[in-house]
Design an enzyme around this catalytic site. Structure first.
Site, PDB file in Angstrom:
ATOM      1  N   GLN A  51       0.852  -1.338  -0.085  1.00 32.02           N
ATOM      2  CA  GLN A  51       0.050   0.045   0.161  1.00 32.02           C
ATOM      3  C   GLN A  51       0.970   1.219  -0.059  1.00 32.02           C
ATOM      4  O   GLN A  51       0.397   2.253  -0.479  1.00 32.02           O
ATOM      5  CB  GLN A  51      -1.163  -0.070   0.984  1.00 32.02           C
ATOM      6  CG  GLN A  51      -1.816  -1.091   1.172  1.00 32.02           C
ATOM      7  CD  GLN A  51      -2.760  -1.089  -0.201  1.00 32.02           C
ATOM      8  OE1 GLN A  51      -3.513  -0.275  -0.412  1.00 32.02           O
ATOM      9  NE2 GLN A  51      -2.571  -2.286  -0.921  1.00 32.02           N
ATOM     10  N   HIS A  81       1.327   3.011  -3.307  1.00 32.41           N
ATOM     11  CA  HIS A  81       0.546   3.751  -3.998  1.00 32.41           C
ATOM     12  C   HIS A  81       1.077   5.209  -4.177  1.00 32.41           C
ATOM     13  O   HIS A  81       1.032   5.791  -5.189  1.00 32.41           O
ATOM     14  CB  HIS A  81      -0.906   3.768  -3.392  1.00 32.41           C
ATOM     15  CG  HIS A  81      -1.481   2.436  -3.993  1.00 32.41           C
ATOM     16  ND1 HIS A  81      -2.172   2.428  -5.117  1.00 32.41           N
ATOM     17  CD2 HIS A  81      -2.128   1.412  -2.915  1.00 32.41           C
ATOM     18  CE1 HIS A  81      -2.883   1.303  -5.093  1.00 32.41           C
ATOM     19  NE2 HIS A  81      -2.811   0.669  -4.216  1.00 32.41           N
ATOM     20  N   GLU A 130      -8.922   0.612   6.000  1.00 33.27           N
ATOM     21  CA  GLU A 130      -9.304   0.348   4.641  1.00 33.27           C
ATOM     22  C   GLU A 130      -9.067  -1.261   4.447  1.00 33.27           C
ATOM     23  O   GLU A 130      -9.950  -1.983   3.932  1.00 33.27           O
ATOM     24  CB  GLU A 130      -8.709   0.979   3.395  1.00 33.27           C
ATOM     25  CG  GLU A 130      -9.056   0.914   2.027  1.00 33.27           C
ATOM     26  CD  GLU A 130      -8.447   1.579   1.129  1.00 33.27           C
ATOM     27  OE1 GLU A 130      -8.627   1.465  -0.172  1.00 33.27           O
ATOM     28  OE2 GLU A 130      -7.214   1.880   1.308  1.00 33.27           O
ATOM     29  N   HIS A 131      -7.807  -1.558   4.445  1.00 31.37           N
ATOM     30  CA  HIS A 131      -7.504  -2.963   4.141  1.00 31.37           C
ATOM     31  C   HIS A 131      -6.804  -3.648   5.735  1.00 31.37           C
ATOM     32  O   HIS A 131      -6.081  -2.964   6.271  1.00 31.37           O
ATOM     33  CB  HIS A 131      -6.356  -3.296   3.435  1.00 31.37           C
ATOM     34  CG  HIS A 131      -6.661  -2.432   2.141  1.00 31.37           C
ATOM     35  ND1 HIS A 131      -6.078  -1.439   1.568  1.00 31.37           N
ATOM     36  CD2 HIS A 131      -7.367  -3.062   0.928  1.00 31.37           C
ATOM     37  CE1 HIS A 131      -6.747  -1.104   0.372  1.00 31.37           C
ATOM     38  NE2 HIS A 131      -7.524  -2.092   0.035  1.00 31.37           N
ATOM     39  N   ASP A 181      -7.189  -6.608  -4.256  1.00 28.74           N
ATOM     40  CA  ASP A 181      -7.076  -5.625  -5.301  1.00 28.74           C
ATOM     41  C   ASP A 181      -7.587  -6.388  -6.584  1.00 28.74           C
ATOM     42  O   ASP A 181      -8.090  -5.071  -7.580  1.00 28.74           O
ATOM     43  CB  ASP A 181      -5.706  -4.860  -5.194  1.00 28.74           C
ATOM     44  CG  ASP A 181      -5.324  -4.047  -4.330  1.00 28.74           C
ATOM     45  OD1 ASP A 181      -6.312  -3.535  -3.497  1.00 28.74           O
ATOM     46  OD2 ASP A 181      -4.278  -3.619  -3.972  1.00 28.74           O
ATOM     47  N   HIS A 235     -53.401  16.839   5.693  1.00 27.54           N
ATOM     48  CA  HIS A 235     -52.913  15.375   5.992  1.00 27.54           C
ATOM     49  C   HIS A 235     -54.244  14.614   6.927  1.00 27.54           C
ATOM     50  O   HIS A 235     -54.447  13.488   6.226  1.00 27.54           O
ATOM     51  CB  HIS A 235     -51.778  15.366   6.880  1.00 27.54           C
ATOM     52  CG  HIS A 235     -50.583  15.609   6.188  1.00 27.54           C
ATOM     53  ND1 HIS A 235     -50.296  16.871   5.667  1.00 27.54           N
ATOM     54  CD2 HIS A 235     -49.329  14.931   6.011  1.00 27.54           C
ATOM     55  CE1 HIS A 235     -49.092  16.968   5.032  1.00 27.54           C
ATOM     56  NE2 HIS A 235     -48.630  15.490   5.407  1.00 27.54           N
TER      57      HIS A 235
END
Length: 434
Positions: free
Chosen positions: A262, A265, A330-331, A364, A423
């Site tokens: 990661q 990235h 996230e992961h 992924d 109503h």
């Protein structure tokens, strides 16, 4: 040696150190906001003409007319036919697995009938048209095409419009081939905030969509946040994250490379190890130093580990789960002996990779579950992208005559309590006179 901070949950200031480590503002400063605002306003005002101008200015190529911006379906097919056979097979295999997983997520409508004949239920329908943003240029991700397009197709979305920036007019053949495999309906060679604006509001060439999904840079993320409400969006994503919880019995080289997966990235990506074994943490640090020099993206990894990475020693695996639930990564890799029992302790994570052999990159590309995941602690309240994001629910209510008697009296009482006479009278009209 790679610099990466070392933390210990036993330290008095651990929580403040963790807060500082996790701090991230995903979108963006006033300058970015102003640029995005101006671009969106210009696209709304001038449509295709502005789209062509922005594409030429920001992507550095000369589109002569709006027609130059659309990539034909024949061109997608050509890309598919010319990529290597190994890439074709990889795309087919990944697409089949993502589709099979997505099929299990598809929601169906339902109804039930009450004793007096009143029918209540839910109707599920797909979105009509969805826009897919795919990064282009150096950051070309065919996997993003698969993960965003295939759940939409399984949901039954009527039309899928893909936009992809093409710096200097450069097309990525693998991205185009992935679009062919996924059955994308139309593709435009546009990117940035201008592409998001075109999808949200439409131009003479680009049809307006109902929802925009897919990752992008800070201008894309800011634009998605800005147009939310006009259209739906998947999420405003921050940098990639991985948290590895390890019991100390995994090969330390494996863990180091998982952290790299990661960190490579971008410089803002976050890689964290949580482990109760201080000796093993030291082994992982040595593995990082050993493996990093040979990495193709060495500088990016090194920066990410130095600025946002951490090796954390905790008291035990129970405490590791508590810290994980605060981080809401996230992961999450559970590199431990019995992940199936341990996973019950995890409440907040985008995707959970269980066992020593389940590396995050499998998710992924080809495991099946979606790789579009909540970041920046939003897994506390958000879920991975899925078929359900491309479906919507409508409530069904069909009240019988007998049901109108009972429900009408309740509705009338509550409506008059709120001071809403029309109503009340609308409900009362359906009550039979005694």
């Amino acid at each position: 040696m790679a610099e990466i901070r070392k933390l210990n949950t036993a330290d008095a200031d651990f929580q403040s150190q963790l807060d500082a480590l996790l701090a991230w503002e995903s979108v963006s400063d006033g300058g970015v906001n102003q640029v995005v605002h101006d671009v969106i306003a210009d696209i709304r005002a001038r449509g295709d003409a502005a789209l062509v101008e922005f594409t030429n200015r920001f992507d550095g190529w000369e589109a002569k007319s709006p027609a130059d911006l659309e990539i034909s379906l024949d061109r997608l097919k050509q890309a598919w036919e010319t990529i290597p056979e190994a890439q074709q097979e990889a795309l087919r295999h990944a697409a089949a697995r993502v589709t099979a997983y997505a099929e299990r997520q598809k929601m169906e409508g339902w109804t039930y009938t009450e004793a007096d004949g009143t029918v209540l239920g839910q109707q599920v329908t797909p979105l009509d048209r969805v826009g897919l943003y795919v990064p282009g240029g150096k950051a070309a991700y065919p996997s993003s095409v698969l993960m965003n397009a295939l759940p939409a197709k399984v949901a039954g979305v009527g039309e899928l419009i893909m936009v992809v920036p093409t710096p200097r007019g450069e097309l990525n053949e693998l991205v185009l081939a992935a679009a062919h495999v996924c059955g994308v309906d139309r593709v435009f060679a546009v990117g940035g905030a201008q592409a998001v604006a075109a999808l949200a509001y439409g131009t003479q060439s680009v049809p307006p969509v109902d929802k925009i999904v897919g990752p992008g840079n800070i201008y894309v993320a800011t634009a998605k946040r800005t147009v939310f409400g006009q259209v739906g969006i998947d999420m405003v994503a921050g940098p990639s994250e991985i948290l590895v919880i390890c019991d100390g019995d995994t090969n330390p080289d494996w863990v180091a490379m998982d952290l790299f997966s990661q960190a490579e990235h971008d410089e803002d990506a976050q890689s964290i190890l949580l482990c109760p074994n201080a000796d093993f943490v030291a082994q992982v640090e040595r593995s990082i130093d050993k493996l990093l020099p040979d990495m193709q993206r060495k500088e990016i990894i090194e920066t990410a580990l130095r600025t946002r990475g951490a090796l954390i020693v905790c008291r035990d695996l129970d405490e590791a789960a508590e810290v994980c639930n605060f981080i809401a990564p996230e992961h999450l890799e559970l590199s431990i002996a019995d992940p199936q029992s341990y996973v019950k302790k995890i409440r907040h994570a985008g995707a959970i990779f269980m066992g020593r052999y389940t590396s995050e990159p499998l998710g992924d590309y080809c495991a099946g579950p979606n790789h579009v995941l909540p970041t920046s602690r939003t897994a506390r309240f958000s879920s991975p992208l899925g078929v359900y994001d491309f479906q919507k629910r409508s409530s069904l209510i069909m009240v019988s005559s007998a049901g109108a008697e009972v429900l009408g009296k309740t509705a009338s009482t509550l409506a008059r309590g709120e001071g809403l006479e029309a109503h009340a009278r609308s409900a009362e009209y359906r009550i039979a006179e005694s």
